[in-house]
Design a protein around this motif. Structure first.
Motif, PDB file in Angstrom:
ATOM      1  N   THR A  84       0.819  -1.206   0.000  1.00  0.00           N
ATOM      2  CA  THR A  84       0.000   0.000   0.000  1.00  0.00           C
ATOM      3  C   THR A  84       0.855   1.259   0.000  1.00  0.00           C
ATOM      4  OG1 THR A  84      -1.724  -1.154   1.222  1.00  0.00           O
ATOM      5  CG2 THR A  84      -1.829   1.233   1.210  1.00  0.00           C
ATOM      6  N   LEU A  85       1.847   1.323   0.873  1.00  0.00           N
ATOM      7  CA  LEU A  85       2.676   2.523   1.000  1.00  0.00           C
ATOM      8  C   LEU A  85       3.972   2.414   0.198  1.00  0.00           C
ATOM      9  CD1 LEU A  85       2.266   3.078   4.832  1.00  0.00           C
ATOM     10  CD2 LEU A  85       1.029   4.217   2.978  1.00  0.00           C
ATOM     11  N   VAL A  86       4.586   1.269   0.239  1.00  0.00           N
ATOM     12  CA  VAL A  86       5.846   1.030  -0.458  1.00  0.00           C
ATOM     13  C   VAL A  86       5.702  -0.248  -1.270  1.00  0.00           C
ATOM     14  CG1 VAL A  86       8.314   0.565  -0.180  1.00  0.00           C
ATOM     15  CG2 VAL A  86       7.157   2.114   1.405  1.00  0.00           C
ATOM     16  N   ARG A  87       6.040  -0.174  -2.522  1.00  0.00           N
ATOM     17  CA  ARG A  87       5.906  -1.336  -3.401  1.00  0.00           C
ATOM     18  C   ARG A  87       7.063  -2.308  -3.138  1.00  0.00           C
ATOM     19  NH1 ARG A  87       2.997  -3.460  -7.275  1.00  0.00           N
ATOM     20  NH2 ARG A  87       4.002  -4.454  -9.042  1.00  0.00           N
ATOM     21  N   HIS A 125       6.630  -5.692  -3.521  1.00  0.00           N
ATOM     22  CA  HIS A 125       6.404  -6.893  -4.314  1.00  0.00           C
ATOM     23  C   HIS A 125       7.552  -7.135  -5.302  1.00  0.00           C
ATOM     24  CE1 HIS A 125       4.023 -10.050  -6.142  1.00  0.00           C
ATOM     25  NE2 HIS A 125       4.304  -9.545  -7.334  1.00  0.00           N
ATOM     26  N   ASP A 126       8.006  -6.084  -5.959  1.00  0.00           N
ATOM     27  CA  ASP A 126       9.099  -6.228  -6.928  1.00  0.00           C
ATOM     28  C   ASP A 126      10.400  -6.657  -6.239  1.00  0.00           C
ATOM     29  OD1 ASP A 126       7.401  -5.498  -9.002  1.00  0.00           O
ATOM     30  OD2 ASP A 126       7.964  -3.383  -8.908  1.00  0.00           O
ATOM     31  N   ILE A 127      10.615  -6.149  -5.033  1.00  0.00           N
ATOM     32  CA  ILE A 127      11.810  -6.522  -4.269  1.00  0.00           C
ATOM     33  C   ILE A 127      11.727  -7.991  -3.870  1.00  0.00           C
ATOM     34  CG2 ILE A 127      13.079  -6.097  -2.127  1.00  0.00           C
ATOM     35  CD1 ILE A 127      12.007  -3.143  -2.385  1.00  0.00           C
ATOM     36  N   ASP A 128      10.548  -8.435  -3.434  1.00  0.00           N
ATOM     37  CA  ASP A 128      10.354  -9.839  -3.083  1.00  0.00           C
ATOM     38  C   ASP A 128      10.628 -10.745  -4.277  1.00  0.00           C
ATOM     39  OD1 ASP A 128       9.623  -9.069  -0.533  1.00  0.00           O
ATOM     40  OD2 ASP A 128       7.476  -9.239  -0.918  1.00  0.00           O
ATOM     41  N   ARG A 129      10.127 -10.350  -5.449  1.00  0.00           N
ATOM     42  CA  ARG A 129      10.345 -11.135  -6.669  1.00  0.00           C
ATOM     43  C   ARG A 129      11.839 -11.231  -7.003  1.00  0.00           C
ATOM     44  NH1 ARG A 129       6.976 -13.290  -9.542  1.00  0.00           N
ATOM     45  NH2 ARG A 129       4.836 -12.789  -9.939  1.00  0.00           N
ATOM     46  N   ALA A 130      12.542 -10.111  -6.906  1.00  0.00           N
ATOM     47  CA  ALA A 130      13.975 -10.106  -7.204  1.00  0.00           C
ATOM     48  C   ALA A 130      14.746 -10.970  -6.208  1.00  0.00           C
ATOM     49  CB  ALA A 130      14.511  -8.674  -7.202  1.00  0.00           C
ATOM     50  N   ALA A 131      14.370 -10.912  -4.937  1.00  0.00           N
ATOM     51  CA  ALA A 131      15.046 -11.710  -3.916  1.00  0.00           C
ATOM     52  C   ALA A 131      14.788 -13.201  -4.140  1.00  0.00           C
ATOM     53  CB  ALA A 131      14.576 -11.290  -2.529  1.00  0.00           C
TER      54      ALA A 131
END
Length: 88
Positions: free
Chosen positions: A16-19, A21-27
């Motif tokens: 909601t405040l900070v995206r 999801h993309d960081i999780d995918r990269a990790a």
């Protein structure tokens, strides 16, 4: 004891405040690459397996002696060990 000036702490667990999801995918992708290099398995299958396992079982069962870190490590081990991707 509260630090001076801090009135609230926000936990953003759903992008909601900070995206994040993309960081999780990269990790997850990086973890799968490391696992594939050590196991000879496919990066895509390991990544897919881990995502399915994590979605189904993000936390250890209440009666589990495993810590969260140990639980997540066991999910990686299962994802690496499964040559066939689990069904969606």
């Amino acid at each position: 004891m509260m630090a001076a000036g801090i009135k609230a702490v926000f936990f953003d667990l759903d992008d909601t405040l900070v995206r994040t999801h993309d960081i999780d995918r990269a990790a997850t992708r990086s973890g799968a690459q490391i696992a594939a290099a050590g196991s000879g398995s496919s990066i895509e299958i390991i990544e897919h397996n881990f995502r399915l396992l994590l979605a189904a079982e993000p936390f250890p069962p209440d009666d589990s002696p495993l810590s969260l870190a140990q639980w997540r490590a066991s999910l990686w081990q299962r994802a690496i060990g499964d040559e066939q991707a689990p069904s969606d």
